[in-house]
Design a protein around this motif. Sequence first.
Motif: not given
Length: 406
Positions: A60-61, A74-75, A117-118, A142-144
């Motif tokens: 998700v971006v 930022f990842r 993530v938080t 946010f990468q898997p």
Amino acid sequence: MTGVFEVLEGLPAIRAWQEEVYVDLHQHPELSSHETRTADVVAGHLTEFGYQVHRIGGGVVGVLTQGEGPCVLFRADMDALPVTEQTGLPYASTVTATDGEGNTVGVMHACGHDVHVTSLLSAARLLAESRDSWAGTFLALFQPAEETAAGARAMVDDELVARLPRPDVALAQHVLGSVAGTVDTRSGPVLSCADSIRITVHGAGSHGAMPNLGVDPVVVAAAIVMRLQGIVSRELPPGERAVVTVGAIRAGTKSNIISDRAELLLNTRAYSEEIRLQIRAAIERIVRGECVTSGCPSEPEFEYYDQFPLTINDAVTTERVDAALRRHFGEDRVGEMAPVPASEDFSRIPDAFGVPYTFWGLGGYPEGVTAPGNHSPFFAPVQQPTLATGAEAIVVGVLAYLGQEA
Ligand code: ZN
Ligand code: ZN
């Protein structure tokens, strides 16, 4: 004036929310490439904050543009591990899942990706709530599937570059066993590259009482394991950091049967492409050599998987971010990161855009407490000040480019 103070003014007010988000993520860990709930939670929050949301390759971006200015990515990674949590925390995970081989496994955020993530959601919220304090474009990515080295690649393969504005720089952080409330940076190689290798050695099956009629792959595998120990100690230059680990050996079914094959699972780490290739060549040479020596009936097979690139922090980017972190946190809360013999696929994202990056360490443990390593069933970073510092560090890093002074 960089806008940092204004943006972070909102932090105390979101602390309780931050902890709620964290506990929820911690109690709902998902294995690599199965982060559907996490992705939905992330997308929901980003939408609520006013971001334009893209679902790309399982990730998700969130894109937030505030006037003219540079663009910073930022990842954060979202996946958990097949580890049964033993922290004893009131919010410990009790989740189980079926792994790729059909086994039921416990699932736990044993690498702290729930902290990542938080922290990024918190920074995304703070930046959205104080848009007058900065200018440019912020990409919260946010990468898997970081743990299997598949997630960054999946996003790149799903047209990541074509679907997003091009960042000028990419940033990321990882929670570690260092002191909570501190961050560590470093220029140059910070994380090793890694390869996993499945080696199949072909023997010739026989009765356990008639070894002369077969070729025993267990003996071949044992010889290989011992010979492999010479690669780092005898073939690489002294002082070169590298690891060759045999994580698993599988062969045979019964005490009185000589198996017809043995499988070895290896993991290697190196801090340069040159050393990585040297290790790979040495492994293949030793395995082939031992198979010839033992008279194996066919050539061994090599399958490379879970391959992680090197993480090399760009000097200019690191200097700028490090200076901003020092200005904000003070010298005593910003240290020098030691190179970590762990690996990340983060760099595939900036590499796909062709932009520089820096990656820093985030402390997760109280002073004086010896942290179990990441991936341990006991891995339990303290919620605060870890989450607050995680969000602060992101805001500071991002505003080193999007802040008023920048
Ligand atoms: Zn990990
Ligand atoms: Zn991790």
